[in-house]
Design a protein around this motif. Structure first.
Motif, PDB file in Angstrom:
ATOM      1  N   GLY A  50     141.592  40.607 -27.857  1.00  0.00           N
ATOM      2  CA  GLY A  50     142.244  39.843 -28.919  1.00  0.00           C
ATOM      3  C   GLY A  50     141.514  38.588 -29.324  1.00  0.00           C
ATOM      4  N   THR A  51     140.249  38.420 -28.880  1.00  0.00           N
ATOM      5  CA  THR A  51     139.494  37.205 -29.205  1.00  0.00           C
ATOM      6  C   THR A  51     138.506  37.412 -30.341  1.00  0.00           C
ATOM      7  N   GLY A  52     138.493  38.599 -30.937  1.00  0.00           N
ATOM      8  CA  GLY A  52     137.596  38.853 -32.056  1.00  0.00           C
ATOM      9  C   GLY A  52     136.295  39.524 -31.672  1.00  0.00           C
ATOM     10  N   LYS A  53     136.312  40.317 -30.585  1.00  0.00           N
ATOM     11  CA  LYS A  53     135.081  40.943 -30.107  1.00  0.00           C
ATOM     12  C   LYS A  53     134.542  41.981 -31.098  1.00  0.00           C
ATOM     13  N   THR A  54     135.429  42.699 -31.798  1.00  0.00           N
ATOM     14  CA  THR A  54     134.961  43.747 -32.708  1.00  0.00           C
ATOM     15  C   THR A  54     134.075  43.172 -33.801  1.00  0.00           C
ATOM     16  N   ALA A  55     134.469  42.051 -34.375  1.00  0.00           N
ATOM     17  CA  ALA A  55     133.628  41.416 -35.396  1.00  0.00           C
ATOM     18  C   ALA A  55     132.365  40.842 -34.772  1.00  0.00           C
ATOM     19  N   ALA A  56     132.454  40.401 -33.516  1.00  0.00           N
ATOM     20  CA  ALA A  56     131.296  39.808 -32.843  1.00  0.00           C
ATOM     21  C   ALA A  56     130.151  40.799 -32.736  1.00  0.00           C
ATOM     22  N   PHE A  57     130.459  42.078 -32.451  1.00  0.00           N
ATOM     23  CA  PHE A  57     129.377  43.065 -32.395  1.00  0.00           C
ATOM     24  C   PHE A  57     129.286  43.903 -33.673  1.00  0.00           C
TER      25      PHE A  57
END
Length: 550
Positions: A50-57
């Motif tokens: 829930g910390t935004g990992k999908t956008a990060a990678f």
């Protein structure tokens, strides 16, 4: 102020981010994106769900791939179908109008259709391990041109027994430029994967290891074991606007509690291992649409679930593994919103709660179980607030006003309000008018109707002695203690209170059990198959299963 543009994201992606409302990068995005955009650096990112990992990678992947070559260039591996579909949806939003092919491959649906999609050409493949290996063995996918490999929720995949599958897949991606590993925790198994397959990876940690979201209020209530179900109902009824997930240890508990709550009029359904994929999809669809107010799930069944606006997580029982608690509670309090994680414990379980409290670095607040009057009062005011906020702008209510005025002529306003309350709250008032106090006031008091318990928190068998069973399953089969406990309880249909200590080794395990339940456990387990291997279970003292521990 740091922006996505200052991190190096290209114009086309910036437009997509603006369209979907992404303005400021989260900490993991802020730190990961500049590293990943290099395209040649192995990377380990530690951050909670829930910390935004999908956008990060996802943003670096879309920017780095050669869009003119419609072949698989990036591979994202994740533990569950739900997460696979969620990542695919997010990447499609990020990609916007750019011609980036993104294909999801996962179990529980037609492999023929997925093979057809792959043959049409794609740039990014999002996959669960089992289905990807099936495609590799059928020669339906070629990973030789994969430049970037992402392992998302890596700790979850190892907990679910995918270690060998992941290693097999990584050996197929021999020409990769870089590998990116994202995980909420960093157990030794993750370190081993990192050392074996990565070259001096950059490592970024956002937040403390094993810590839980600061937006979550961690609460617990203490009651006797026999009152656990009634306590659950009180918590639900005291929170009339609840939209939450209830966690149980076993699928039998999940199903039994669901059936009881449905009979009593609650909007709830269960998610457990016995459901087909179609049934699972239907339950999740209803929950996301909020036609279900509550979802009850086992830890294994809930892997990868990411649903917005969860207000409450209720632990019907504490998990055995601290990291499991972190994953449970992390379903709420997302995207800057607040959430509540409530645990129902007996007095003898408070010591375990204190252990979890230390390990997740969060204080648990002891709450009183609401009284019957408290519940009725809370429900009443919730109804009144809903009534006052009701939208009456649509519909020709004015046409009914003359009739209403005639009907209520001579009836005082106070009486009208009482009658409205009676219609809405008759069931609650009758149910709770003589409700008992469920709070356990003395934390030293034993559960009079449950089995005696030692200071270790493990129950004694009825005759004071355990039977010791040997089973040829261990950590090498992908189990950790909590998942193995759930597995043997699900297989046997027994309750946890018949078990003592579980001693797990790499190749086999020993299980202490009440002798009265030992035969049933053996009959349920011995001779069955697990992942293509025959299970062998017998009495450790007489069945040749290793005897006593040295």
């Amino acid at each position: 102020m740091i922006t996505f543009e200052s991190l190096g994201i290209e114009e086309g992606l910036l437009q997509s981010l603006e369209t979907i409302g992404f303005v400021t990068p989260t900490p993991i995005q802020e730190q990961a994106i500049p590293v990943l955009l290099q395209g040649t650096k192995d990377f380990v990112g530690l951050a909670q769900t829930g910390t935004g990992k999908t956008a990060a990678f996802g943003l670096p992947l879309i920017q780095l791939i050669d869009k003119s070559q419609r072949i698989p260039q990036a591979l994202i591996i994740c533990p569950t179908r739900e997460l696979c579909l969620q990542i695919t949806t997010d990447l499609e939003k990020f990609a916007g109008k750019s011609k980036v092919g993104i294909t999801a491959v996962y179990g529980g649906t037609s492999i023929t259709l997925q093979i057809r999609d792959l043959k049409r050409g794609t740039h990014v493949v999002v996959a669960t391990p089992g289905r990807l290996i099936d495609l590799i063995e059928r020669k339906a996918i070629n990973l030789e041109d994969i430049n970037y490999v992402v392992l998302d929720e890596a700790d979850e995949m190892l907990n679910m027994g995918f270690k060998e599958d992941i290693e097999f897949i990584l050996k197929e991606t021999v020409n990769r430029h870089s590998m990116w590993l994202f995980s909420a925790t960093m157990p030794p198994e993750i370190r081993q994967v990192s050392k074996r397959f990565m070259d001096k990876p950059a490592e970024i940690s956002v937040g403390k290891m094993n810590s839980t979201n600061s937006n979550i209020d961690h609460q617990y209530v203490s009651t006797q074991h026999v009152n656990r179900y009634e306590t659950l109902k009180r918590i639900i009824d005291f929170n009339p606007g609840i939209y939450g997930i209830i966690f149980t240890r076993t699928k039998a508990d999940a199903q039994n509690i669901t059936e009881q709550l449905v009979r009593e009029g609650y909007d709830i359904d269960a998610l457990h291992g016995d459901l087909t994929q179609a049934q699972r999809d239907k339950v999740m669809g209803r929950f996301r649409e909020k036609s279900l107010q509550l979802l009850i799930a086992t830890d294994v069944a809930a892997r990868g679930i990411d649903v917005k606006d969860i207000t409450h997580v209720i632990n019907y029982e504490l998990p055995d593994d601290t990291e499991v608690y972190t994953h449970r509670s992390g379903r709420t309090g997302r995207a800057g919103k607040s959430g509540v994680s409530t645990s129902i414990v007996t007095p003898r379980e408070v010591y375990r709660l204190r252990q979890i409290e230390k390990l997740v670095n969060n204080k648990f607040h002891k709450m009183d179980i609401p009284s019957g009057k408290d519940v009725c009062r809370k429900q009443f005011f919730h109804f009144i607030d809903k009534m006052l906020k009701a939208d009456i702008s649509h519909g020709e209510y004015e046409t009914y006003l003359p009739v209403l005025k005639e009907k209520f002529e001579g009836v005082e306003k106070e009486e009208i309000l009482q009658r409205v309350a009676a219609l809405e709250f008759d069931r609650f008032l009758k149910y709770y008018e003589n409700a008992a106090d469920l709070n356990q006031r003395n934390d030293r008091e034993r559960d009079a109707k449950g089995p005696r318990e030692r200071q270790t928190g493990k129950p004694f068998a009825r005759n004071g002695n355990y039977q010791r069973l040997f089973v040829n399953l261990g950590t090498k089969d992908g189990f950790y203690k909590a998942s193995f406990l759930q597995f043997i309880l699900d297989m046997s249909g027994l309750k946890k209170d018949v078990l003592g200590n579980i001693d797990m080794k790499e190749m086999n395990s020993w299980v202490e059990i009440d002798p009265a339940a030992g035969k049933k456990m053996i009959q349920a387990m011995d001779g069955k198959n697990y992942r293509g291997r025959k299970i062998r279970m017998n009495d450790a003292a007489t069945g040749g299963g290793g005897g006593r521990r040295k």
